[in-house]
Design a protein around this motif. Structure first.
Motif, PDB file in Angstrom:
ATOM      1  N   LYS A  18     118.143  33.034 -41.586  1.00 25.38           N
ATOM      2  CA  LYS A  18     117.474  33.226 -42.873  1.00 25.38           C
ATOM      3  C   LYS A  18     117.162  31.866 -43.504  1.00 25.38           C
ATOM      4  O   LYS A  18     118.056  31.060 -43.720  1.00 25.38           O
ATOM      5  N   ASP A  64     121.660  37.967 -35.219  1.00 29.32           N
ATOM      6  CA  ASP A  64     121.607  36.764 -36.059  1.00 29.32           C
ATOM      7  C   ASP A  64     121.252  35.547 -35.207  1.00 29.32           C
ATOM      8  O   ASP A  64     120.429  34.718 -35.591  1.00 29.32           O
ATOM      9  N   LYS A  95     117.598  35.722 -34.227  1.00 28.30           N
ATOM     10  CA  LYS A  95     116.753  35.414 -35.385  1.00 28.30           C
ATOM     11  C   LYS A  95     116.790  33.915 -35.685  1.00 28.30           C
ATOM     12  O   LYS A  95     115.771  33.319 -36.035  1.00 28.30           O
ATOM     13  N   SER A 154     113.582  31.492 -35.853  1.00 27.86           N
ATOM     14  CA  SER A 154     113.286  30.832 -37.128  1.00 27.86           C
ATOM     15  C   SER A 154     113.235  29.317 -36.981  1.00 27.86           C
ATOM     16  O   SER A 154     112.333  28.667 -37.530  1.00 27.86           O
TER      17      SER A 154
END
Length: 155
Positions: free
Chosen positions: A97, A136, A139, A143
């Motif tokens: 994130k 996670d 991702k 990212s």
């Protein structure tokens, strides 16, 4: 590597160091692993290790002092993320994130509320973050790759 995009890693509790190395090698960008203690890092020309003192926030201070536009910072520390965003860095949490100028204010506020609850001000037993998952990790890889591709594009 004069124009390389450095990746600073807040490494003491970072679960994605191997993933960072993998993406950095592919993009040929340097990785600076910053920690309060010694641990192994790959012997590779793109990877360097900085061991700071065990003083409170020493690793955070080291990273924040070097954060600027064109740098990437990997951290789960919301207050460090806030400092680095204000310096112009791209900041990514280990779960993939991104921390952004638009999201960091809410993250800092939530952190403060959760700290108060954990310190006994609340009536419920509040735990830490959710367990780290394979999703996670995936991702995060995606990212970080996207951030580096974007930063390497000519302006």
């Amino acid at each position: 590597m004069a124009n390389a995009i450095p990746i600073y890693v807040d490494a003491d509790a970072c679960p994605v160091k191997d993933e960072i190395y993998k993406v950095a090698y592919r993009h040929e960008v340097p990785v600076i692993v910053v920690s309060n203690s010694h641990f192994r890092v790959p012997q590779h020309p793109l990877v360097s290790r900085v061991v700071v003192s065990d003083a409170f926030d020493a690793a955070d201070d080291y990273i924040a002092e070097r954060a600027s536009e064109g740098t990437v910072v990997i951290t789960a520390d919301i207050l460090l993320a806030d400092r680095c965003i204000k310096a112009g860095s791209e900041v990514l949490a280990p779960n993939g994130k991104p921390f952004t100028a638009d999201s960091i204010g809410a993250a800092v506020a939530t952190r403060a509320i959760m700290a108060d609850l954990r310190s006994g001000m609340g009536t419920e037993n509040i735990g830490g973050p959710p367990p780290f998952t394979k999703a996670d990790r995936s991702k995060f890889l995606s990212s970080l790759d996207q951030i580096l591709v974007r930063l390497k594009r000519p302006a």
